[in-house]
Scaffold this motif. Structure first.
Motif, short mmCIF file in Angstrom:
data_model
loop_
_atom_site.label_atom_id
_atom_site.label_comp_id
_atom_site.label_asym_id
_atom_site.label_seq_id
_atom_site.Cartn_x
_atom_site.Cartn_y
_atom_site.Cartn_z
N PHE A 338 0.84 -1.20 0.00
CA PHE A 338 0.00 0.00 0.00
C PHE A 338 0.87 1.25 0.00
CE2 PHE A 338 -4.12 -1.92 0.54
CZ PHE A 338 -3.86 -3.13 1.15
N ASN A 350 -3.41 8.42 7.78
CA ASN A 350 -4.29 7.63 8.65
C ASN A 350 -5.63 7.35 7.96
OD1 ASN A 350 -2.45 7.53 10.69
ND2 ASN A 350 -3.36 9.20 11.87
N ARG A 353 -5.12 4.82 5.26
CA ARG A 353 -4.83 3.48 5.79
C ARG A 353 -6.12 2.79 6.22
NH1 ARG A 353 -2.23 4.64 9.98
NH2 ARG A 353 -4.09 4.15 11.17
N ASP A 354 -6.98 3.55 6.90
CA ASP A 354 -8.29 3.01 7.29
C ASP A 354 -9.03 2.49 6.07
OD1 ASP A 354 -9.42 5.34 9.88
OD2 ASP A 354 -8.07 3.60 9.92
N TYR A 356 -7.82 1.77 3.03
CA TYR A 356 -7.13 0.67 2.35
C TYR A 356 -7.50 -0.67 3.00
CZ TYR A 356 -3.81 4.13 0.27
OH TYR A 356 -3.23 5.18 -0.40
N ILE A 357 -7.44 -0.71 4.33
CA ILE A 357 -7.65 -1.97 5.04
C ILE A 357 -9.08 -2.45 4.86
CG2 ILE A 357 -7.78 -3.05 7.32
CD1 ILE A 357 -5.43 -1.35 8.20
N ARG A 358 -10.05 -1.59 4.82
CA ARG A 358 -11.42 -2.06 4.68
C ARG A 358 -11.82 -2.30 3.22
NH1 ARG A 358 -12.56 3.39 6.13
NH2 ARG A 358 -13.82 4.48 4.55
N ALA A 363 -9.30 -8.69 4.75
CA ALA A 363 -10.35 -7.99 5.50
C ALA A 363 -10.97 -6.89 4.67
CB ALA A 363 -9.77 -7.41 6.79
N ILE B 65 0.00 -0.89 8.11
CA ILE B 65 -1.10 -1.72 7.64
C ILE B 65 -1.20 -2.92 8.59
CG2 ILE B 65 -1.86 -3.25 5.77
CD1 ILE B 65 -2.14 -0.42 4.93
N TRP B 67 -4.15 -6.30 9.86
CA TRP B 67 -5.29 -7.03 9.30
C TRP B 67 -6.58 -6.27 9.56
CZ3 TRP B 67 -3.49 -9.85 5.78
CH2 TRP B 67 -2.40 -10.72 5.96
N PHE B 68 -6.75 -5.80 10.82
CA PHE B 68 -7.84 -4.90 11.19
C PHE B 68 -7.23 -3.77 12.01
CE2 PHE B 68 -11.47 -7.45 10.05
CZ PHE B 68 -11.19 -8.77 10.38
N ASP B 69 -7.79 -2.57 11.89
CA ASP B 69 -7.37 -1.44 12.73
C ASP B 69 -8.46 -0.40 12.58
OD1 ASP B 69 -4.29 0.61 12.97
OD2 ASP B 69 -6.10 0.50 14.22
N THR B 74 -16.69 1.16 10.93
CA THR B 74 -16.31 0.13 9.96
C THR B 74 -16.87 -1.23 10.36
OG1 THR B 74 -14.33 1.32 9.30
CG2 THR B 74 -14.37 -1.03 8.83
N ARG B 78 -19.31 -3.67 8.17
CA ARG B 78 -19.04 -5.09 7.88
C ARG B 78 -20.29 -5.93 8.17
NH1 ARG B 78 -13.73 -5.92 6.90
NH2 ARG B 78 -12.19 -4.47 7.81
N LEU B 172 -11.25 -12.65 5.85
CA LEU B 172 -11.58 -12.37 7.26
C LEU B 172 -12.96 -11.74 7.29
CD1 LEU B 172 -8.10 -10.90 8.29
CD2 LEU B 172 -9.02 -13.11 8.98
#
Lengths: 462, 176, 62
Positions: A338, A350, A353-354, A356-358, A363, B65, B67-69, B74, B78, B172
């Protein structure tokens, strides 16, 4: 032999008609041949210089099925080595990353400098009688390496064209992910943490998806409905895209292809990133700077694309690069990287990043549904009956044009205007045509038609 | 270990079991109601690092990065995505069992007699089975911060420590 | 045969004795537990630097 290979262009891949055999995804002999014919001689993405900023820094990476070490030596030069001791093969690096002065094999103690030289051989004088030619046994190094705007690419084949020639006119699309949002060159850095996970399908399912599948929005309807995008709607911002021409661009000689959006000459910036006024303003400002910067493309927007064979680019929303590493005919290990601009404010990093991850990764609310499709498409194609029925990639066949231009902006290669058409399968036909060429070609001499072009034209002119 | 602390440990464990029940029964809205509005839900990635390197084994919260944060917004999306009925990665829905064990209290504020907040650690073994034969087994630890809410608890923070480097499940789509 | 020495954490400047009896000062430690970079402190080889294999270290002299 049910897994026996058949001729490519005649039997398995018919790029003209768009009928491609399921065998190429599930046949284990074909998979084995790919390791030599495709992965052993293509340019592969290994990592980014922001992962190895200092001498001695290393990152354990992968090329095809094989483990490699990306490192920077004491003098600051970048190397990519096969991660295997020359003596008996043990991996000399089993940490994900770090900093070291030597790579030492735990088995018999052979030790290599960060430049790959064999520097330590236990009992060299006694057991080897000082006779071993250490110069012959440095770590195996890739034949070619290219650091392009921080991205590191490597190729085992000395006969391959240099990286930028391999890219050809696709370079401008790679620039979209590596250059700054405001148009400055090469501002990208990686966010820490490379996602690695295994998926139960052949690597070509994700490769062709990112080559430019604009037909599968129905698959992502659930993420669009919940509004996971950066403005709380859909999965990404579509403002600009609603005023742009949506295109497929395919480079037949190279086998690279992408979706892209070209904006009108005097387009206005559209609202984006509206979940955060600060982030929205940051990107609006970047857009303005980009337009002001001379010589910088400000009319072309990034979208999913694929560099042959297995590197997927997504320059925008989210800004990520994936490598589809082959594990077997039936399994792929995905590595996802990323990017952000290195000098973007913390709040922007930030926020992204939020998002990107979702969006992406295991995930990722979007990527999850893609993977489900690839998983079961592969599973349903393994049987002897299924394999008799080729996949159809006929969409839009014959409708690509060359010399495409929109309000003065020219696009290379073969282009399909999707603005009304919505979708085409030109990128997939392009990818597999090139794949079939690699599977049949004895060497790179047969894979560079563009080099023959001037000679051919000269001959035709005579 | 005095009586108050013993009872509190049991109380927290019962809460975690009840939470697991909600997830296993796919009662996701009720599960969301157990999350504090300001929850942080974080599952770092793990690196293979040199012995003694205590700083780089885990990706950093709000920096790298992972896996979850993420927070409740959010997590809610999901759940809503699963509830559309067309989230193909969870449609048909997985069969799942959360086994929770080794529940210990790490800290109590202000005291075990009248706790307002506790930090608790537990281990999990999640068995996920999907469609015909897809099976995943995920094992690790959770460090939770629980906040008193009437007679019950809200989860204010969950750090999930999964014992994997390369993730060995394709997705996940479920909760830890 | 002497007890094995874990060379992984020996610091620069530490002196070790090799099986040959030679005394060597550590000038660099790659931290792999297998090699040291050392400089001979006495005898004909005084001042010479070489890679020392862990198995060859019999004593740590501080």
């Amino acid at each position: 032999m049910t897994n026996g290979p058949r001729g490519y262009n005649s039997g398995l891949v018919d790029a003209a008609s768009g009928l491609i055999s399921r065998e190429i995804f599930v046949n284990e002999d074909i998979y084995a041949q790919e390791q030599e014919r495709v992965f052993a001689r293509s340019w592969l993405f290994v990592g980014h210089e922001s992962q190895i900023p200092n001498p001695g820094d290393f990152f354990a990476s992968r090329m095809g099925e094989e483990s490699v070490i990306l490192c920077r030596d004491r003098a600051g030069a970048v190397h990519v080595f096969l991660n295997s001791c020359r003596h008996r093969g043990m991996k000399v690096c089993r940490y994900d990353d770090g900093n070291t002065t030597v790579f030492t094999c735990p088995y018999h103690g052979w030790s290599y400098g960060t430049d790959g030289a064999l520097v330590g051989v236990p009992f060299f004088r006694e057991a080897y009688h000082s006779e071993l030619d250490r110069g012959k046994y440095g770590l195996v190094e890739v034949a070619q390496l290219c650091c392009y705007k921080g991205s590191v690419w490597a190729n085992w084949d000395a006969g391959a064209p240099p990286f930028l020639e391999y890219l050809g006119e696709f370079q401008r699309f790679l620039d979209l992910i590596l250059d700054g949002w405001d148009g400055r060159e090469g501002q990208a850095e990686l966010l820490g943490g490379v996602q690695k996970w295994v998926i139960p399908c052949n690597w070509k399912f994700p490769a062709e998806n990112f080559a430019g599948d604009t037909y599968h929005n129905i698959s992502h309807r659930s993420v669009d409905l919940v509004g996971a995008g950066p403005s709380g709607r859909s999965r990404r911002d579509y403002g600009e895209l609603n005023v742009a021409r949506k295109l497929h661009v395919a480079l037949p000689d190279r086998g690279h292809q992408t979706i892209t959006y070209v904006l009108p000459r005097d387009h206005q910036p559209q609202p984006a990133y509206q979940n955060s006024p600060e982030v929205a303003e940051y990107f609006r400002h970047c857009e303005e700077e980009r337009r002001r910067r001379p010589g910088v493309n400000s009319r072309m927007m990034g979208a999913p694309g694929e560099i042959f064979p297995n590197v997927a680019l997504l320059p925008r929303q989210p800004r990520t690069l994936a490598v589809w590493h082959p594990v077997s005919a039936h399994q792929t290990e995905v590595w996802r990287f990323f990017f952000v601009d290195r000098d973007a404010p913390k709040t922007v990093k930030n926020f992204l990043r939020d998002y990107y991850i979702r969006y992406s990764g295991p995930a990722g609310m979007t990527e999850q549904d893609d993977m489900e499709n690839w998983n079961y498409a592969h599973a349903a194609s393994r049987g002897v009956i299924a394999r008799r029925y080729p996949y159809t990639y006929e969409m839009g066949a014959g409708h690509a044009v060359e010399d495409y231009e929109f309000e003065g902006l020219r696009m290379p290669g073969r282009v399909v205007d999707l603005t009304k058409a919505q979708a085409s399968e030109e990128p997939m036909r392009n990818l597999y045509r090139r794949w079939a060429q690699f599977m049949e070609a004895e060497s790179w001499d047969d894979l560079m038609p563009w080099r023959d072009e001037p000679a051919r034209q000269a001959q035709a002119a005579q | 270990m005095n009586a108050d602390r013993l009872l509190l440990t049991l109380d927290v464990a019962q809460f975690l079991y009840a939470e697991a029940e909600l997830l296993d029964e796919r009662r996701h809205d009720e599960w969301l109601a157990l999350l504090a509005e300001d929850i942080r839900y974080w599952m770092p990635m793990r690196r293979n690092v040199k012995y003694g390197d205590t700083t780089r084994e885990f990706t950093r919260e709000t920096e790298d990065i992972s896996w979850f944060d993420e927070g409740k917004d959010t997590l809610t999306r999901r759940v809503r995505q699963i509830q559309t009925g067309i989230h193909w990665a969870e449609e048909p829905q997985s069969r799942i069992t959360h086994m929770v064990s080794n529940v210990v209290l790490l800290g109590v504020t202000p005291d075990a007699g009248e706790p307002r907040e506790v930090s608790a650690k537990s281990r999990f073994l999640i068995y996920r089975n999907r469609v015909e034969t897809e099976t995943d087994l995920l094992v690790g630890k959770r460090e939770d911060t629980l906040r008193r809410d009437g007679d019950g608890w809200l989860i204010a923070r969950r750090k999930i420590i999964l014992d994997q480097n390369v993730l060995l499940t394709k997705n996940l789509t479920f909760f830890f | 045969m002497s007890d094995p020495v874990n060379v992984r954490t020996l610091s620069v400047g530490t002196r070790v004795v090799l099986g040959s009896g030679a005394e060597v000062e550590i000038v660099a430690n790659p931290g792999d537990g297998v090699w040291l970079f050392g400089r001979h402190v006495a005898g004909d080889a005084a001042g010479e630097e070489e890679m020392i294999f862990a198995q060859d270290v019999v004593e740590v002299r501080g």
